[in-house]
Design an enzyme around this catalytic site. Sequence first.
Site, mmCIF file in Angstrom:
data_model
loop_
_atom_site.group_PDB
_atom_site.id
_atom_site.type_symbol
_atom_site.label_atom_id
_atom_site.label_comp_id
_atom_site.label_asym_id
_atom_site.label_seq_id
_atom_site.Cartn_x
_atom_site.Cartn_y
_atom_site.Cartn_z
ATOM 1 N N GLU A 1 -7.923 -7.480 5.480
ATOM 2 C CA GLU A 1 -7.011 -8.513 4.966
ATOM 3 C C GLU A 1 -6.264 -9.214 6.089
ATOM 4 O O GLU A 1 -6.063 -10.442 6.035
ATOM 5 C CB GLU A 1 -6.043 -7.877 3.965
ATOM 6 N N TYR B 1 0.825 -1.200 0.000
ATOM 7 C CA TYR B 1 0.000 0.000 0.000
ATOM 8 C C TYR B 1 0.867 1.260 0.000
ATOM 9 O O TYR B 1 0.459 2.307 -0.528
ATOM 10 C CB TYR B 1 -0.956 0.003 1.198
#
Length: 408
Positions: free
Chosen positions: A140, A98
């Site tokens: 996640e 990310y």
Amino acid sequence: MLSDRSTATVRATLPAVGAAIGDIADLFYEKLFAAHPELLRDLFNRGNQASGDQRRALAGSIAAFATQLVERPGTRPDVMLDRIAHKHASLGVTPEQYEVVHTHLFAAIADVLGDAVTPEVAAAWDEVYWLMAGSLIAVEERLYAQQGVLAGDVWHTWEVTARVEETEDVATFLLRPAEDTPPPAFRPGQYVSVQVELPDGARQIRQYSLSSAPGSRLRSITVKRVRGQGSPDGEVSRHLHEHTRAGDLLRVSVPYGDLVLDHPDAPLLLASAGIGCTPMLSMLEHLAQEGHSGPVTVVHGDRSPADHALRTEHVRLTGKLADAEAHFWYEAPEAGQPANRTGLVDLEGITVRPGTHAYLCGPLPFMRSVRAQLLEVGVRPADVHYEVFGPDLWLAASRNGGEATMDG
């Protein structure tokens, strides 16, 4: 929750960002792959990148998330986030990635919007990004923990024990763990990622629904060969069809996917078209094994009986349920092959009971049509659940965040 100051800035700039977000997504991917070519080679779907599908899906998800933050403060588009997180988990995405995305996404925003990206605007959209990224990372992490794996460590080696030719373009591969470990648990309707090494050295990944029910050490995936029709054939499906036989080994992820039977006591409608029947077969087999006695309506559309993969299983499993009926539509019925209907799926005359939960899988036009018909007969939008093969273009086409956030 987005801060008050950032909310005002995002609301004011959302039209400009929304209008440019397609260009931003295109430039983002160009920058990302220039800096990290291994991501295009071994993580992202090269076919979807070439067609632009992945880029439109990214644009749609960002626009939907930002719109939700400013129009419905204090809430999150959890359905959208869960669907993305399941896809990410099946690919082994890690929190560190990310940061990489952030670097190249904000460089693309600055390049496309230029002087309009003041420090205040940059800070506001930075807050949007990290709210979305943080939410996805949290989901996640939970998904990895549920499977007992570390972030990104989702891959196992499976052996192909048999291959069954279902139709000219569809084959079922029976799999068992090559390692001396029990297979990971899954829920009916979920999928696995399959990674194959292609002739150019790329390790491309695709998702395939598990077409069998949980409970057995053997698992099955049913793969349709994607023919390009003017564009390149599907890389992974073609490789599996041309090269994978009994005795071969495949890298397969632990199962994920949010299209699962969460309301078994409600009347059920399982609607599919084409290869979208695979998660429905898993659900049907599970219901049959559990001795399910509630009402189940099975709906499927296909080009012809010969193209209807797993048709025999579709009929057999429906027949094993106490209160179930199947309705098939074929665009080109074949002589001697009975069909309930001719043409596209039309629910007129099909009983849809109050409180029905519907599960849809198939091409996007099919799912849009069936969903609209279900809403017309009183099914709640939240009770319509769907799975999209590939990028969620349903979401990308709903950039105002409306439809994307109300489907289950």
